[in-house]
Design a protein around this motif. Structure first.
Motif, PDB file in Angstrom:
ATOM      1  N   THR A  26      10.924  -0.355 -34.799  1.00 34.44           N
ATOM      2  CA  THR A  26      12.346  -0.239 -35.109  1.00 34.44           C
ATOM      3  C   THR A  26      12.596  -0.461 -36.595  1.00 34.44           C
ATOM      4  OG1 THR A  26      12.961  -0.990 -32.904  1.00 34.44           O
ATOM      5  CG2 THR A  26      14.627  -1.175 -34.630  1.00 34.44           C
ATOM      6  N   ALA A  50      16.312  -1.794 -29.241  1.00 35.34           N
ATOM      7  CA  ALA A  50      17.114  -1.145 -30.266  1.00 35.34           C
ATOM      8  C   ALA A  50      17.264   0.335 -29.952  1.00 35.34           C
ATOM      9  CB  ALA A  50      16.469  -1.315 -31.637  1.00 35.34           C
ATOM     10  N   TYR A  67      21.674  -3.111 -30.685  1.00 33.09           N
ATOM     11  CA  TYR A  67      20.557  -4.048 -30.563  1.00 33.09           C
ATOM     12  C   TYR A  67      20.764  -4.906 -29.328  1.00 33.09           C
ATOM     13  CZ  TYR A  67      19.146  -3.035 -35.393  1.00 33.09           C
ATOM     14  OH  TYR A  67      18.731  -2.421 -36.548  1.00 33.09           O
TER      15      TYR A  67
END
Length: 337
Positions: A26, A50, A67
């Motif tokens: 991520t 995410a 998130y």
């Protein structure tokens, strides 16, 4: 802080670039999309997740980002480097985020609320579990040109923005309108992606409304912003009219050349010249017509109708009325002197 929009559109139509439970993956992908940043899971790292997606048209990128999960406890903290070449207008859709600019501001933002991250600010964002937001990305040069226009300056200015949202509830509604239009173009697959004229106009309008609706900060300049576009746009139109008065200008054409909306241009002309853009165009044309009639009176090179048509007056009766009001006698008298 005023809410802007409750219906963000179907963000699933954006192109997904990351959907992962891996912190390093991520961090790498989103650092490439935005700017290098520190990413930490505040809690059990097994609860980290995410999602990031984006789409756009030339001049504007719309992104979706989230998130964690609202069903779990892990929070997320991001600490990006300054954005440098662009600005982000961020709208929270679900959950809450706390934005901190070290030594300057702390802002807690909930669903429907926005904040602006300028290219120069250091900041960190603390995400509640499952928080999701949408961002609108604009190039720094585009916004700083719009800021100069709003302040009546010829050169771009170093534009900063406070974190506190729009300058008023009315301004928040105005920004919500342009934000919704941008989303429709991107999520609804509008024509801005394939029509350069539409994409340019929508990008410039978005930048202009950003600096008029959000809390603009400039170093060494006192904005004294009133919501009315300043005289830089007026000067552009005056120069265009003086140079090409014979061409068939419309209010929309003149506003596009000034890089403002037609209504803003009308207000600017009334404020600075006590006339309208088309009224100014008519005065310039009348002056040119008068000069041609004086010359034609000496050498017989033209008739009243020739001169009227040359300077965009298709209705001879109306031309004669304007001319009499301006010079105190009909155009035929000037021609016969």
């Amino acid at each position: 802080m005023a809410q802007l929009s409750a219906v963000p559109g179907d963000l699933s139509k954006l192109t997904t670039l990351v959907h992962s439970n891996d912190l390093e993956e991520t961090r790498e992908i989103i650092s490439h999309a935005y700017s290098p940043y520190q990413l930490d899971c505040l809690g059990d790292s097994r609860e980290f997740s995410a999602w990031y997606a984006e789409s756009g048209f030339p001049g504007i990128t719309v992104s979706g980002l989230s998130y964690g999960s609202p069903r779990l406890d892990a929070e997320t903290l991001i600490k990006p480097q300054p954005l440098d070449s662009y600005l982000l207008v961020c709208e929270v859709i679900h959950g809450r985020v706390t934005v901190t600019s070290p030594g300057r501001e702390v802002c807690c933002v909930g669903p429907g609320e926005t904040y602006v991250l300028d290219p120069y600010r250091s900041f960190q964002v603390h995400w509640s579990p499952g928080a999701r937001m949408m961002t609108v990305r604009l190039a720094r040069e585009t916004v700083e040109r719009a800021a100069a226009d709003a302040l009546g300056l010829d050169d771009p200015v170093r534009a900063r923005f406070a974190l506190g949202g729009a300058i008023s509830p009315q301004a928040a509604l105005t920004w919500a309108g342009i934000s919704a239009a941008v989303r429709r173009e991107v999520l609804g697959e509008g024509i801005a992606g394939t029509n350069p004229l539409v994409s340019t106009h929508l990008t410039q309008t978005t930048a202009a409304l950003l600096v008029q609706t959000q809390r603009l900060i400039t170093n060494g300049v006192d904005p004294q912003r009133t919501g009315i576009v300043s005289h830089a746009a007026v000067r552009r139109v005056m120069a265009l009219v003086e140079e090409r008065a014979e061409q068939p200008h419309t209010l929309t054409d003149l506003a596009a050349a000034a890089r403002v909306s037609p209504r803003a241009l009308q207000e600017a002309f009334r404020r600075h010249l006590d006339t309208t853009p088309l009224g100014y165009l008519r005065e310039v044309r009348l002056k040119r017509a008068h000069q041609d009639l004086v010359a034609a009176g000496r050498d017989g090179s033209a008739t009243v109708s020739d001169v009227a048509y040359r300077w965009g007056f298709s209705n001879l009766g109306r031309f004669a009325a304007y001319y009499r009001e301006r010079y105190g006698h009909p155009p035929s008298k000037t021609l016969s002197v």
